[in-house]
Write an enzyme that holds these catalytic residues in place. Structure first.
Site, PDB file in Angstrom:
ATOM      1  N   ARG A 222       0.838  -1.204   0.000  1.00  0.00           N
ATOM      2  CA  ARG A 222       0.000   0.000   0.000  1.00  0.00           C
ATOM      3  C   ARG A 222       0.873   1.254   0.000  1.00  0.00           C
ATOM      4  O   ARG A 222       0.568   2.233  -0.699  1.00  0.00           O
ATOM      5  CB  ARG A 222      -0.944  -0.003   1.202  1.00  0.00           C
ATOM      6  CG  ARG A 222      -2.038  -1.054   1.127  1.00  0.00           C
ATOM      7  CD  ARG A 222      -2.945  -1.011   2.335  1.00  0.00           C
ATOM      8  NE  ARG A 222      -3.866   0.113   2.302  1.00  0.00           N
ATOM      9  CZ  ARG A 222      -4.713   0.418   3.284  1.00  0.00           C
ATOM     10  NH1 ARG A 222      -4.746  -0.323   4.395  1.00  0.00           N
ATOM     11  NH2 ARG A 222      -5.524   1.466   3.179  1.00  0.00           N
TER      12      ARG A 222
ATOM     13  N   CYS B  58      -1.856   5.715   9.104  1.00  0.00           N
ATOM     14  CA  CYS B  58      -2.206   4.461   8.437  1.00  0.00           C
ATOM     15  C   CYS B  58      -3.289   4.784   7.409  1.00  0.00           C
ATOM     16  O   CYS B  58      -3.199   5.812   6.743  1.00  0.00           O
ATOM     17  CB  CYS B  58      -2.673   3.423   9.460  1.00  0.00           C
ATOM     18  SG  CYS B  58      -4.059   3.976  10.476  1.00  0.00           S
TER      19      CYS B  58
END
Length: 311
Positions: A208, A266
């Site tokens: 990611r 995050c």
């Protein structure tokens, strides 16, 4: 921008010492048998499910109250990201319904990796509770230790639990007063500054971070200047926190040094709370970018970096 939110500004209330931020199953069991047992918050949650309330119904620590992360530990999704801070009044009411008292210790737990429990730890600390710990290893560690679990006890932040959390009940009231500012936070602009002048840790998976996959948010990549530091690096293979010395080594290798401001983000500010707790265990105060990647993308004009380098 609030001065108290700056990563360079010390938290209004000091971080727990490393030894007091976690508790093991045997120690917790002994405390629950004592005169002043801690309040237990069952925070089980997984992005995309299954519902944590269903896990609670199947079995939980005796006396634990279920707290819904999406409803009680976060506000509605929007410009502040998928899991922004809850409103002060909303959080205070949820914690009072859960039986949280200012002078009584609280222990939060989840299934085992402590990600959801760390969000509860961080949010309670941010809103001023001084005595909050995480059960290291969570429900799995409790069961593995041969300690009793129960499927009785039908309350969720003061309401009877159903799988969808929809029922209501007269509240079980604590006296907790939520006062924001107990933990440092950064907004998007401050996160960008931190990535340039300090250390901003991206705790999502490396894929990611590099922009190779993005299962949740509309754009893949990372905040320019942020460093890849997947949250799994702070855990053992069993999902528990690594010892403080190992955590300190890990963060030093990422450039975390004394006096250098540190922050973490995050996808939506949940997993990053685990990294803030891991940093606290290593003796490093760190800011949380609550909006995280989902909040960063709320402004399409913000830059996006891809690839293995910070950018």
């Amino acid at each position: 921008m609030n001065a108290a939110a700056s990563p360079l500004h010390a938290a209004a209330r000091p971080l727990h010492a490393a030894a007091s931020a976690l508790v093991d199953a045997a120690t917790l069991a002994a405390e629950l048998a004592g005169e002043v047992a801690p309040v237990l918050l069952d925070c089980r949650w997984r992005l995309g499910g299954p519902p944590g309330a269903a896990s609670y119904l199947a079995g939980h620590l005796p006396g634990a109250v279920f707290v819904d992360l999406d409803r009680d530990l976060a506000g509605p999704p929007g410009a502040g990201g998928r899991h922004p801070l809850p409103a002060v009044a909303v959080f205070q009411a949820a914690m009072r319904r859960a039986g949280v008292w200012a002078a009584r210790p609280v222990v939060a737990y989840d299934d085992g990796d402590s990600i959801a429990a760390a969000r509860a730890w961080w949010t309670l600390r941010y809103f001023g509770h001084e005595q909050v710990r995480v059960l290291d290893g969570g429900f799995s560690a409790w069961v593995a230790a041969g300690l009793p679990a129960t499927a009785a006890g039908p309350v969720t932040a003061g309401r009877p639990v159903t799988a969808d959390g929809s029922a209501t009940l007269a509240p079980v009231s604590g006296d907790f007063v939520a006062v924001p500012g107990g933990m440092p936070v950064v907004d998007a602009d401050e996160a960008a500054d931190l990535a340039r002048s300090g250390v901003l840790l991206d705790v999502r998976t490396a894929e990611r971070y590099r922009g190779e996959s993005e299962p949740v948010d509309p754009v893949a990549g990372h905040v320019p200047g942020a460093l890849s530091a997947p949250v799994t690096g702070s855990m053992t293979s069993g999902g528990r926190f690594r010892p403080p010395a190992e955590l300190a080594q890990r963060f030093a290798a990422l450039g975390v040094t004394a006096g250098r401001p540190v922050g973490a983000y995050c996808g939506s500010g949940v997993t990053a709370a685990h990294e803030v707790l891991a940093l606290a265990l290593a003796g490093v105060p760190a800011a949380l970018y609550v909006g995280s990647w989902s909040g960063w993308l709320a402004d399409p004009g913000r830059p996006v970096a891809t690839g293995p380098d910070p950018g």
